[in-house]
Design a protein around this motif. Structure first.
Motif, short mmCIF file in Angstrom:
data_model
loop_
_atom_site.label_atom_id
_atom_site.label_comp_id
_atom_site.label_asym_id
_atom_site.label_seq_id
_atom_site.Cartn_x
_atom_site.Cartn_y
_atom_site.Cartn_z
N THR A 8 0.85 -1.20 0.00
CA THR A 8 0.00 0.00 0.00
C THR A 8 0.88 1.25 0.00
O THR A 8 0.61 2.22 -0.71
CB THR A 8 -0.94 0.00 1.23
N LEU A 12 0.86 4.18 -2.79
CA LEU A 12 0.54 5.58 -2.43
C LEU A 12 1.64 6.53 -2.84
O LEU A 12 1.37 7.63 -3.31
CB LEU A 12 0.29 5.69 -0.93
N HIS A 16 0.98 9.59 -5.14
CA HIS A 16 1.29 10.97 -4.70
C HIS A 16 2.37 11.61 -5.53
O HIS A 16 2.99 12.59 -5.11
CB HIS A 16 1.69 10.96 -3.21
N HIS A 35 -10.65 22.54 4.37
CA HIS A 35 -11.37 22.67 5.65
C HIS A 35 -11.81 24.13 5.80
O HIS A 35 -11.50 24.79 6.78
CB HIS A 35 -10.46 22.23 6.81
N ASP A 57 -9.92 10.81 12.46
CA ASP A 57 -9.68 11.29 11.09
C ASP A 57 -8.95 10.17 10.35
O ASP A 57 -7.84 9.78 10.73
CB ASP A 57 -8.85 12.58 11.12
N GLY A 61 -3.25 12.44 7.10
CA GLY A 61 -2.14 13.26 6.58
C GLY A 61 -1.36 13.87 7.74
O GLY A 61 -1.08 13.20 8.74
N ILE A 81 -5.59 8.16 11.76
CA ILE A 81 -5.06 6.92 11.16
C ILE A 81 -4.33 7.33 9.89
O ILE A 81 -4.88 8.04 9.04
CB ILE A 81 -6.19 5.94 10.80
N GLU A 82 -3.10 6.84 9.75
CA GLU A 82 -2.29 7.22 8.59
C GLU A 82 -1.33 6.07 8.29
O GLU A 82 -1.00 5.28 9.17
CB GLU A 82 -1.55 8.53 8.89
N ILE A 83 -0.90 6.01 7.02
CA ILE A 83 0.02 4.94 6.64
C ILE A 83 1.30 5.47 5.99
O ILE A 83 2.35 4.85 6.11
CB ILE A 83 -0.69 3.94 5.69
N ALA A 84 1.25 6.63 5.32
CA ALA A 84 2.40 7.08 4.54
C ALA A 84 3.47 7.69 5.45
O ALA A 84 3.17 8.62 6.20
CB ALA A 84 1.95 8.11 3.50
N MET A 87 3.82 11.47 5.39
CA MET A 87 2.75 12.22 6.07
C MET A 87 3.00 12.14 7.58
O MET A 87 2.91 13.16 8.29
CB MET A 87 1.36 11.63 5.75
N ALA A 103 -2.15 2.32 10.32
CA ALA A 103 -2.95 1.16 9.89
C ALA A 103 -3.25 1.32 8.40
O ALA A 103 -3.23 2.44 7.87
CB ALA A 103 -4.26 1.09 10.66
N LEU A 105 -6.01 1.22 5.82
CA LEU A 105 -7.48 1.31 5.81
C LEU A 105 -8.11 0.52 4.66
O LEU A 105 -9.33 0.45 4.56
CB LEU A 105 -7.91 2.78 5.80
N ASN A 106 -7.27 -0.10 3.80
CA ASN A 106 -7.81 -1.03 2.80
C ASN A 106 -8.34 -2.30 3.45
O ASN A 106 -9.25 -2.93 2.94
CB ASN A 106 -6.73 -1.44 1.79
N MET A 125 -10.76 13.19 1.39
CA MET A 125 -9.89 12.87 0.24
C MET A 125 -9.14 11.54 0.44
O MET A 125 -8.04 11.38 -0.11
CB MET A 125 -8.89 14.00 -0.05
N GLU A 129 -8.14 6.98 -2.71
CA GLU A 129 -6.79 6.43 -2.58
C GLU A 129 -6.80 4.97 -2.11
O GLU A 129 -5.76 4.30 -2.11
CB GLU A 129 -5.95 7.29 -1.61
C1 LIG Z 1 -5.24 13.31 -0.16
S1 LIG Z 1 -4.56 12.97 1.41
C2 LIG Z 1 -5.65 13.88 2.50
C3 LIG Z 1 -5.08 14.08 3.86
C4 LIG Z 1 -6.03 14.74 4.88
N1 LIG Z 1 -7.21 13.92 5.08
C5 LIG Z 1 -6.42 16.11 4.42
O1 LIG Z 1 -7.58 16.30 4.03
O2 LIG Z 1 -5.59 17.01 4.43
C6 LIG Z 1 -5.08 11.28 1.73
C7 LIG Z 1 -4.41 10.68 2.94
O3 LIG Z 1 -4.88 9.35 3.14
C8 LIG Z 1 -3.78 8.50 3.44
N2 LIG Z 1 -4.11 7.13 3.02
C9 LIG Z 1 -4.34 6.71 1.77
N3 LIG Z 1 -4.56 5.38 1.75
C10 LIG Z 1 -4.48 4.96 3.03
C11 LIG Z 1 -4.60 3.69 3.65
N4 LIG Z 1 -4.82 2.59 2.93
N5 LIG Z 1 -4.47 3.60 4.99
C12 LIG Z 1 -4.21 4.73 5.73
N6 LIG Z 1 -4.08 5.97 5.21
C13 LIG Z 1 -4.20 6.08 3.87
C14 LIG Z 1 -2.66 9.10 2.60
O4 LIG Z 1 -1.38 8.70 3.01
C15 LIG Z 1 -2.90 10.58 2.75
O5 LIG Z 1 -2.27 11.11 3.88
#
Ligand SMILES: C[S@@+](CC[C@H](N)C(=O)[O-])C[C@H]1O[C@@H](n2cnc3c(N)ncnc32)[C@H](O)[C@@H]1O
Length: 231
Positions: A8, A12, A16, A35, A57, A61, A81-84, A87, A103, A105-106, A125, A129
């Motif tokens: 994942t 990503l 990105h 926001h 959230d 990010g 929750i975030e994976i990258a 970020m 984690a 989220l898929n 957003m 993804e």
């Molecule tokens: C377009 S960014 C938006 C970030 C934030 N929500 C914002 O509005 O500023 C999408 C975020 O979702 C995270 N993301 C995408 N796929 C994910 C996954 N499978 N598990 C966890 N986070 C994920 C990305 O790493 C990224 O930080």
């Protein structure tokens, strides 16, 4: 780290644009637009307004939304929750009521959150993804309290020619010199950002048992915002 999580992360980073630090900086610079006053009006209209709320959230990010909530509501319990990694690297000091968890989220395990523990969740957003959002929607039905709310904003399908004109505003596609790698990237980008129509997302939420409370169109129909209730 598991192979799935790394797969994942690789996907990503490519999604990105291959430059994580730049993507994280862009997320910071677009935070205000994502926001804005309309977002906060929608958030306040559809999420609970009193009590020591438990809020998450998803795909947070750099966690700027959660930091804003934390400073206004020291009594809330907030989780991102975030994976990258790029970020996560942008989330420096966290207030004491903010917890960040890694984690995927898929395929989120049932126990990312305790059953019926969340009052409200944001997925801003994120959905486009994911490889698919069904496993997340099902997990959310379990994590949200009965009556709990998911606020979801995402890009939705737009005509391919509109996308290309927006991406290459000065280019005459009939006569200008074009190069294949740029076109290849643009078409990949198109399909990754144009997976769903606004109706698809609402219908997927309904399929997974959510009730749609409100839905609005944003950015000249290029995005949708939904409030969905866990019955
Ligand atoms: C377009 S960014 C938006 C970030 C934030 N929500 C914002 O509005 O500023 C999408 C975020 O979702 C995270 N993301 C995408 N796929 C994910 C996954 N499978 N598990 C966890 N986070 C994920 C990305 O790493 C990224 O930080």
């Amino acid at each position: 780290m598991s192979d799935k999580l790394n797969e994942t992360r690789r996907y990503l980073e490519q999604h990105h644009g291959g430059d994580g630090a730049k993507a994280a900086a862009k997320t910071v610079s677009t935070h205000e637009r994502n926001h804005d006053t309309d977002f906060w009006a929608f958030w306040h209209a559809h999420t609970p307004s009193s009590g020591a709320l438990n809020i998450a959230d998803l795909g947070c990010g750099p966690a700027l939304f959660l930091k804003q909530l934390a400073s206004k509501h020291p009594d809330y319990s907030l989780t991102g929750i975030e994976i990258a990694p790029y970020m996560l690297a942008h989330i420096d000091e966290c207030p004491s009521n903010l917890d960040i968890r890694i984690a995927d989220l898929n395929s989120p395990g049932e126990n990312v959150f305790a059953q019926h523990s969340l009052d409200a969740c944001l997925a801003n957003m994120l959905i486009h993804e994911l490889f698919q959002p069904v496993m997340l929607f099902r997990a959310l039905r379990n994590w949200l309290k009965p009556g709990g709310i998911l606020i979801l904003t995402d890009m939705v399908r737009q005509p391919l020619d509109t996308f290309l004109r927006h991406k290459f505003p000065q280019v005459d596609f009939a006569t200008a010199p074009l190069n294949a790698p740029d076109m290849n990237d643009s078409f990949r980008d198109y399909f990754e950002h144009n997976r769903y129509s606004a109706e698809d997302i609402a219908n997927l939420l309904k399929l997974c048992g959510f009730e749609i409370v409100a839905q609005e169109t944003l950015r000249e129909s290029r995005a949708t915002r939904i409030a969905a209730r866990n019955p």
